[in-house]
Write a protein that holds these residues in place. Structure first.
Motif, PDB file in Angstrom:
ATOM      1  N   PHE A 240       0.894  -1.152   0.000  1.00 47.75           N
ATOM      2  CA  PHE A 240       0.000   0.000   0.000  1.00 47.75           C
ATOM      3  C   PHE A 240       0.931   1.200   0.000  1.00 47.75           C
ATOM      4  N   ILE A 241       0.783   2.080  -0.996  1.00 45.55           N
ATOM      5  CA  ILE A 241       1.756   3.150  -1.152  1.00 45.55           C
ATOM      6  C   ILE A 241       1.112   4.485  -1.519  1.00 45.55           C
ATOM      7  N   LYS A 242       1.707   5.526  -0.987  1.00 48.03           N
ATOM      8  CA  LYS A 242       1.401   6.889  -1.381  1.00 48.03           C
ATOM      9  C   LYS A 242       2.729   7.542  -1.715  1.00 48.03           C
ATOM     10  N   GLY A 243       2.997   7.720  -3.001  1.00 50.52           N
ATOM     11  CA  GLY A 243       4.247   8.340  -3.402  1.00 50.52           C
ATOM     12  C   GLY A 243       4.215   9.829  -3.118  1.00 50.52           C
ATOM     13  N   GLY A 244       5.274  10.352  -2.561  1.00 53.74           N
ATOM     14  CA  GLY A 244       5.291  11.782  -2.272  1.00 53.74           C
ATOM     15  C   GLY A 244       6.459  12.142  -1.383  1.00 53.74           C
ATOM     16  N   SER A 245       6.470  13.369  -0.969  1.00 58.27           N
ATOM     17  CA  SER A 245       7.519  13.856  -0.086  1.00 58.27           C
ATOM     18  C   SER A 245       6.872  14.759   0.975  1.00 58.27           C
ATOM     19  N   PRO A 246       6.415  14.223   2.100  1.00 60.35           N
ATOM     20  CA  PRO A 246       6.596  12.806   2.420  1.00 60.35           C
ATOM     21  C   PRO A 246       5.463  11.947   1.852  1.00 60.35           C
ATOM     22  N   GLY A 247       5.764  10.682   1.627  1.00 62.05           N
ATOM     23  CA  GLY A 247       4.760   9.678   1.308  1.00 62.05           C
ATOM     24  C   GLY A 247       4.945   8.546   2.299  1.00 62.05           C
ATOM     25  N   HIS A 248       4.364   7.422   2.010  1.00 62.14           N
ATOM     26  CA  HIS A 248       4.579   6.272   2.895  1.00 62.14           C
ATOM     27  C   HIS A 248       4.230   5.000   2.141  1.00 62.14           C
ATOM     28  N   VAL A 249       4.773   3.881   2.628  1.00 60.63           N
ATOM     29  CA  VAL A 249       4.492   2.581   2.042  1.00 60.63           C
ATOM     30  C   VAL A 249       4.594   1.517   3.123  1.00 60.63           C
ATOM     31  N   VAL A 250       3.686   0.543   3.060  1.00 64.06           N
ATOM     32  CA  VAL A 250       3.731  -0.638   3.925  1.00 64.06           C
ATOM     33  C   VAL A 250       3.657  -1.867   3.029  1.00 64.06           C
ATOM     34  N   MET A 251       4.212  -2.988   3.499  1.00 63.57           N
ATOM     35  CA  MET A 251       4.285  -4.191   2.681  1.00 63.57           C
ATOM     36  C   MET A 251       3.525  -5.348   3.318  1.00 63.57           C
ATOM     37  N   VAL A 252       2.815  -6.115   2.497  1.00 65.07           N
ATOM     38  CA  VAL A 252       2.144  -7.327   2.959  1.00 65.07           C
ATOM     39  C   VAL A 252       3.219  -8.378   3.245  1.00 65.07           C
ATOM     40  N   ALA A 253       3.308  -8.829   4.502  1.00 63.04           N
ATOM     41  CA  ALA A 253       4.390  -9.727   4.907  1.00 63.04           C
ATOM     42  C   ALA A 253       3.934 -11.163   5.126  1.00 63.04           C
ATOM     43  N   ASP A 254       2.654 -11.386   5.305  1.00 60.62           N
ATOM     44  CA  ASP A 254       2.142 -12.735   5.564  1.00 60.62           C
ATOM     45  C   ASP A 254       0.656 -12.746   5.229  1.00 60.62           C
ATOM     46  N   ILE A 255       0.152 -13.887   4.764  1.00 60.77           N
ATOM     47  CA  ILE A 255      -1.252 -13.994   4.364  1.00 60.77           C
ATOM     48  C   ILE A 255      -1.829 -15.318   4.837  1.00 60.77           C
ATOM     49  N   CYS A 256      -3.068 -15.285   5.293  1.00 60.51           N
ATOM     50  CA  CYS A 256      -3.806 -16.512   5.595  1.00 60.51           C
ATOM     51  C   CYS A 256      -5.214 -16.374   5.022  1.00 60.51           C
ATOM     52  N   GLU A 257      -5.915 -17.496   4.912  1.00 60.20           N
ATOM     53  CA  GLU A 257      -7.265 -17.513   4.313  1.00 60.20           C
ATOM     54  C   GLU A 257      -8.199 -18.388   5.142  1.00 60.20           C
ATOM     55  N   ASN A 258      -9.507 -18.063   5.067  1.00 57.62           N
ATOM     56  CA  ASN A 258     -10.506 -18.954   5.656  1.00 57.62           C
ATOM     57  C   ASN A 258     -11.116 -19.818   4.556  1.00 57.62           C
ATOM     58  N   GLU A 259     -12.078 -20.658   4.910  1.00 63.31           N
ATOM     59  CA  GLU A 259     -12.656 -21.590   3.937  1.00 63.31           C
ATOM     60  C   GLU A 259     -13.382 -20.870   2.807  1.00 63.31           C
ATOM     61  N   ALA A 260     -13.844 -19.658   3.062  1.00 66.23           N
ATOM     62  CA  ALA A 260     -14.537 -18.878   2.030  1.00 66.23           C
ATOM     63  C   ALA A 260     -13.556 -18.169   1.102  1.00 66.23           C
ATOM     64  N   GLY A 261     -12.263 -18.321   1.363  1.00 65.36           N
ATOM     65  CA  GLY A 261     -11.259 -17.663   0.529  1.00 65.36           C
ATOM     66  C   GLY A 261     -10.993 -16.230   0.911  1.00 65.36           C
ATOM     67  N   GLU A 262     -11.531 -15.785   2.038  1.00 61.41           N
ATOM     68  CA  GLU A 262     -11.295 -14.419   2.512  1.00 61.41           C
ATOM     69  C   GLU A 262      -9.927 -14.353   3.188  1.00 61.41           C
ATOM     70  N   LYS A 263      -9.181 -13.316   2.884  1.00 63.22           N
ATOM     71  CA  LYS A 263      -7.800 -13.212   3.341  1.00 63.22           C
ATOM     72  C   LYS A 263      -7.658 -12.337   4.589  1.00 63.22           C
ATOM     73  N   ALA A 264      -6.639 -12.660   5.352  1.00 63.93           N
ATOM     74  CA  ALA A 264      -6.160 -11.788   6.419  1.00 63.93           C
ATOM     75  C   ALA A 264      -4.652 -11.672   6.214  1.00 63.93           C
ATOM     76  N   PHE A 265      -4.067 -10.541   6.598  1.00 59.86           N
ATOM     77  CA  PHE A 265      -2.657 -10.330   6.284  1.00 59.86           C
ATOM     78  C   PHE A 265      -1.986  -9.465   7.343  1.00 59.86           C
ATOM     79  N   LEU A 266      -0.668  -9.612   7.416  1.00 54.11           N
ATOM     80  CA  LEU A 266       0.156  -8.778   8.288  1.00 54.11           C
ATOM     81  C   LEU A 266       0.856  -7.725   7.441  1.00 54.11           C
ATOM     82  N   LEU A 267       1.074  -6.552   8.013  1.00 55.33           N
ATOM     83  CA  LEU A 267       1.744  -5.457   7.311  1.00 55.33           C
ATOM     84  C   LEU A 267       3.044  -5.100   8.014  1.00 55.33           C
TER      85      LEU A 267
END
Length: 319
Positions: A240-267
Motif C-alpha cells: 500500500f503506497i502513497k508516493g510523495g515527499s513525504p509519502g509512505h508505504v507498507v508491505m504485505v508480509a504474511d497472508i492466511c485464508e478462511n474456507e470462504a477464501g477471505e484473506k487476512a494479512f500482516l503489514l
C-alpha cells in the motif's frame, strides 16, 4: 388507612421508584462508557447507545489479547504469529519471496523499535521487529526497508542479476554495474556510471550499493515501479503506497485464508526517521495484528498512515 397517611405512602413509594430507576440509568451509562473506551472507532467522536446483546459481544471482543496471536518463542513470522481462528496460512513455495519473508529472523518478542541513532521509539504500535540492520545514517526509511528486503532475497537466492532500482529521476541503478566496479557519478545533477574499482560481489559491496539506492530512491520511484492490484489477488510483497515527499508505504508480509477464501494479512513497515523494519498492529483492533480483506475500505487506515483508493500495488522487482 387515613387519607393523609395514604398520600404520604404513595409519595414515598414514587420517590423510591424514581431513585431506583436513576441508579439503573447510571449503571447503564457507566457500562456504555467503558465499552466505548475499549473499542476503536473510525471517523467518529460520538458515543452510540448499545443494547444488552451488543454489550456482551463487545465484552467478548475486548477479552481478546495480543498474546492470542503471538507465540513468544517463535523467531520468524511463520513461528511467531498465530493465524486467526478459522484461517490457515497460505502455503509459501520453497525458495519463494513469501518463504523468505516468512522465515526472516525476528528479534525476541517484546523488542522495541529503534531509530538509526539507537534511540528507542515510544509507543506500542508494533507487534514484532525484523532482525534487519538499519545503519547509522537516516537513510533506510519506509521505501528503503522494502527495497532492502527485496534486494536481500535476490542476493541470497543467487539472483543478484535482477537487483535493480530506479532513482527518483528515472536513472536505473542496477547491482550488476555496481558489482563490476562501476560507481554512480553526477554531472549537472545527472547520474551516470563510471568504472572506479575492481569487480566485487562481497556483502560489504552489496551494502554500499544499497546505501546509494536509499539516498536517491523513494516512494515516488517505488510507485512508478509498481502496478495496481485487486485485493482478491493479494500476495506477499504487495504494497500500500502513497508516493510523495513525504509519502509512505507498507508491505504485505504474511497472508492466511478462511474456507470462504477471505484473506487476512500482516503489514510491515519502516518509517522516518530511519528505524527498525517492523510488523505493525491494526488500529481497528490493536489486540489482533491481522488486517482482514473485509476491512480494506478506502480511505484505508493503518497504524501510522491512511491510504487512498488505488494505493494497493504490486512491485516489479522480481520480474
Amino acid at each position: 388507612m387515613p387519607t393523609m397517611k395514604r398520600n404520604k405512602f404513595y409519595v414515598l413509594l414514587l420517590m423510591m421508584i424514581f431513585l431506583f430507576s436513576g441508579c439503573m440509568r447510571n449503571d447503564i451509562n457507566t457500562a456504555t462508557s467503558k465499552e466505548t473506551e475499549s473499542t476503536i472507532t473510525s471517523d467518529s467522536t460520538s458515543a452510540k447507545a448499545i443494547d444488552n446483546d451488543s454489550t456482551k459481544e463487545s465484552s467478548e471482543e475486548s477479552a481478546v489479547q495480543l498474546s492470542n496471536f503471538i507465540n513468544p518463542e517463535g523467531n520468524t513470522l511463520f513461528t511467531r504469529f498465530i493465524t486467526p481462528e478459522g484461517y490457515k496460512r497460505v502455503e509459501a513455495g520453497k525458495g519463494s519471496f513469501a518463504d523468505f519473508i516468512g522465515n526472516y529472523p525476528l528479534e525476541p518478542d517484546g523488542t522495541p523499535v529503534y531509530y538509526f541513532d539507537k534511540r528507542e521509539k515510544s509507543g506500542d504500535g508494533h507487534a514484532a521487529v525484523f532482525s534487519m540492520e538499519v545503519g547509522e545514517e537516516d537513510l533506510q526509511q519506509c521505501a528503503d526497508s522494502i527495497m532492502r528486503i527485496y534486494a536481500e532475497y535476490l542476493y541470497r537466492s543467487g539472483n543478484e542479476d535482477k537487483i535493480s532500482f530506479k532513482f527518483v529521476d528515472g536513472f536505473v541503478c542496477d547491482y550488476n554495474h555496481w558489482k563490476q566496479g562501476y560507481r554512480v557519478k553526477f554531472a549537472d545533477d545527472k547520474p551516470y556510471w563510471e568504472k572506479k574499482t575492481d569487480a566485487d560481489n562481497s556483502e560489504e559491496t552489496f551494502k554500499k550499493y544499497l546505501r546509494i539506492v536509499f539516498a536517491y530512491s523513494s516512494t515516488l520511484s517505488m510507485e512508478n515501479e509498481s502496478t495496481p492490484v485487486d485485493i482478491s489477488q493479494l500476495k506477499v510483497g504487495d504494497i500500500f503506497i502513497k508516493g510523495g515527499s513525504p509519502g509512505h508505504v507498507v508491505m504485505v508480509a504474511d497472508i492466511c485464508e478462511n474456507e470462504a477464501g477471505e484473506k487476512a494479512f500482516l503489514l510491515a513497515q519502516g518509517f522516518m526517521p530511519a528505524q527498525s523494519f517492523h510488523i505493525i498492529k491494526n488500529p481497528a483492533h490493536s489486540e489482533d495484528p491481522w488486517y482482514y480483506e473485509s476491512e480494506v475500505k478506502y480511505p484505508f487506515r493503518t497504524q501510522n498512515y491512511t491510504f487512498d483508493e488505488g494505493s494497493l500495488r504490486r512491485l516489479n522487482y522480481l520480474d
